[in-house]
Design a protein around this motif. Structure first.
Motif, PDB file in Angstrom:
ATOM      1  N   ALA A  18       0.664  -1.034   0.062  1.00 44.23           N
ATOM      2  CA  ALA A  18      -0.333  -0.052   0.042  1.00 44.23           C
ATOM      3  C   ALA A  18       0.864   1.360   0.093  1.00 44.23           C
ATOM      4  O   ALA A  18       1.893   1.325   0.948  1.00 44.23           O
ATOM      5  CB  ALA A  18      -0.723   0.112   1.225  1.00 44.23           C
ATOM      6  N   ALA A  19       0.625   2.250  -0.582  1.00 43.55           N
ATOM      7  CA  ALA A  19       1.363   3.447  -0.724  1.00 43.55           C
ATOM      8  C   ALA A  19       0.499   4.769  -0.797  1.00 43.55           C
ATOM      9  O   ALA A  19      -0.605   4.979  -1.308  1.00 43.55           O
ATOM     10  CB  ALA A  19       2.427   3.086  -1.981  1.00 43.55           C
ATOM     11  N   VAL A  25      10.438   5.018   2.804  1.00 46.95           N
ATOM     12  CA  VAL A  25      10.694   5.867   3.815  1.00 46.95           C
ATOM     13  C   VAL A  25      10.607   4.873   5.116  1.00 46.95           C
ATOM     14  O   VAL A  25       9.794   3.859   4.932  1.00 46.95           O
ATOM     15  CB  VAL A  25       9.838   7.007   4.176  1.00 46.95           C
ATOM     16  N   PHE A  48       3.849   8.917   9.192  1.00 53.75           N
ATOM     17  CA  PHE A  48       3.606   9.406   7.903  1.00 53.75           C
ATOM     18  C   PHE A  48       4.593  10.741   7.782  1.00 53.75           C
ATOM     19  O   PHE A  48       5.003  11.097   8.778  1.00 53.75           O
ATOM     20  CB  PHE A  48       2.079   9.789   7.765  1.00 53.75           C
ATOM     21  N   GLU A  49       4.457  11.048   6.474  1.00 52.02           N
ATOM     22  CA  GLU A  49       5.469  12.209   6.132  1.00 52.02           C
ATOM     23  C   GLU A  49       4.793  13.277   6.524  1.00 52.02           C
ATOM     24  O   GLU A  49       3.461  13.687   6.653  1.00 52.02           O
ATOM     25  CB  GLU A  49       5.627  12.191   4.624  1.00 52.02           C
ATOM     26  N   GLY A  82       5.921   4.813   0.479  1.00 50.50           N
ATOM     27  CA  GLY A  82       5.671   3.651   1.217  1.00 50.50           C
ATOM     28  C   GLY A  82       6.637   3.079   2.138  1.00 50.50           C
ATOM     29  O   GLY A  82       8.133   3.711   2.160  1.00 50.50           O
ATOM     30  N   MET A  83       6.730   2.382   3.050  1.00 51.52           N
ATOM     31  CA  MET A  83       7.190   1.891   4.237  1.00 51.52           C
ATOM     32  C   MET A  83       7.834   0.540   4.080  1.00 51.52           C
ATOM     33  O   MET A  83       8.075  -0.190   4.891  1.00 51.52           O
ATOM     34  CB  MET A  83       6.368   1.919   5.345  1.00 51.52           C
ATOM     35  N   THR A 114      -3.227   4.060  -1.477  1.00 51.48           N
ATOM     36  CA  THR A 114      -4.552   4.185  -0.518  1.00 51.48           C
ATOM     37  C   THR A 114      -4.882   5.623  -0.138  1.00 51.48           C
ATOM     38  O   THR A 114      -5.699   5.770   0.670  1.00 51.48           O
ATOM     39  CB  THR A 114      -4.155   3.216   0.880  1.00 51.48           C
ATOM     40  N   ASN A 115      -4.014   6.418  -0.425  1.00 54.58           N
ATOM     41  CA  ASN A 115      -4.013   8.103   0.024  1.00 54.58           C
ATOM     42  C   ASN A 115      -3.406   8.868  -0.662  1.00 54.58           C
ATOM     43  O   ASN A 115      -2.266   8.409  -1.305  1.00 54.58           O
ATOM     44  CB  ASN A 115      -3.806   8.071   1.586  1.00 54.58           C
ATOM     45  N   LEU A 117      -4.123  10.960   8.198  1.00 55.38           N
ATOM     46  CA  LEU A 117      -3.605   9.900   7.924  1.00 55.38           C
ATOM     47  C   LEU A 117      -3.747   8.863   8.964  1.00 55.38           C
ATOM     48  O   LEU A 117      -3.231   9.484   9.965  1.00 55.38           O
ATOM     49  CB  LEU A 117      -2.480   9.745   7.109  1.00 55.38           C
ATOM     50  N   THR A 150      -5.448   3.523   5.956  1.00 57.41           N
ATOM     51  CA  THR A 150      -4.841   2.777   5.013  1.00 57.41           C
ATOM     52  C   THR A 150      -5.664   1.471   4.899  1.00 57.41           C
ATOM     53  O   THR A 150      -5.906   1.098   3.741  1.00 57.41           O
ATOM     54  CB  THR A 150      -3.380   2.463   5.349  1.00 57.41           C
TER      55      THR A 150
END
Ligand code: HPA
Length: 284
Positions: free
Chosen positions: A122-123, A189, A194-195, A212-213, A236-237, A250, A255
């Motif tokens: 998911a990203a 990341v 979140f960023e 994404g992570m 997802t966003n 977020l 997510t």
């Protein structure tokens, strides 16, 4: 005190467990790693064999909601479908800082005969035209964590060439099978936060289309092990700040809810991609 097994020993014992239950010396050519939102693919396997990750000493323990911690082997959509391994869930570096968490699992797959790893995740989108629900193939990645899962490797093979981290031929097959797929650069990341909006603007300037992570450490491990890789993100966003100051905050729940909403369509597209890759492999 019993010594913990060496990594090679854990791979050998995992391989022995796969051979014992399957009665086969080698597995299929194709493996799929299911990330957040993609778990529905497991229901499409015809009478699969299953191993819990806890039965495979080289595999990690999982504790992120929505991941099943099972390795499955079966045929997609019936007895004639493509033969594949499914890894239901991954361990993330944001849990403990270990970027090599999936190393044993990927080494086991390589030793078992797998040649192609399809990753899913998911990203967040960095491209205003790529909205939630869209699917993006990674054309390349940015390792912004600047950590390597190959840190304790020795020998010259650790200097892996990543010019084609994501196989151009596999991507071309995937795009032909599902023309609606976007394609772009995936920025990794660490998370789990979140960023910030400033970080999202930075990522856009760096030339990334999604953030994404996950995924990047497994891609590096797989390329080092000689596997070809394809990676598919479910958006997802929108990246933080891109939807304006009034957008909902977020969260992991956000997510998961978005993945739940769009996961079925994503799985359907993935099935089309996997069938195209299997056909290609047959003809190669
Ligand atoms: N940022 C980082 N990882 C993510 C995001 C995001 O916006 N959405 C889903 N995974």
């Amino acid at each position: 005190m019993t010594a913990s097994p060496s990594p090679d020993d854990a791979v050998a014992r995992s391989l022995a467990a796969l051979r014992a239950r399957s009665g086969r010396a080698r597995g299929p050519r194709l493996a799929v790693l299911l990330g957040t939102g993609w778990q529905g693919l497991a229901e499409r396997l015809h009478t699969p064999l299953a191993w819990g990750y806890d039965e495979l000493p080289a595999f990690p323990a999982l504790n992120v909601q929505g991941h099943a911690a099972q390795l499955l082997w079966g045929r997609l959509d019936g007895p004639q479908g493509p033969d594949l391994m499914l890894l239901c869930g991954r361990q993330h570096a944001y849990e403990h800082g270990n970027v090599a968490a999936m190393k044993g699992a990927i080494h086991t797959l390589a030793a078992w005969g797998v040649q192609v790893l399809v990753q899913t995740n998911a990203a967040g989108s960095l491209d205003p035209a790529m909205r939630p629900g869209a699917l993006m193939l990674a054309s390349d990645h940015l390792n912004l964590v600047q950590a390597s899962p190959l840190l304790h490797e020795s020998g010259t093979r650790r200097f892996v060439d990543l010019r084609e981290a994501y196989c151009a031929r596999l991507r071309q097959r995937a795009r032909a099978a599902v023309p609606a797929l976007h394609e772009g650069v995936y920025a990794w990341v660490l998370g789990p936060q979140f960023e910030t909006p400033a970080e999202i603007r930075m990522l856009q300037r760096l030339g990334a289309q999604a953030v994404g992570m996950s995924t990047v450490p497994e891609t590096i491990l797989a390329r080092h092990a000689g596997l070809r890789v394809l990676a598919l993100s479910l958006i997802t966003n929108m990246g933080c700040g891109l939807d304006g100051p009034t957008a909902a905050p977020l969260s992991h729940e956000h997510t998961l809810a978005a993945a739940q909403r769009d996961g079925q369509a994503a799985v359907q597209a993935l099935v089309q991609v996997l069938k195209a890759l299997a056909d290609d492999d047959a003809g190669a």
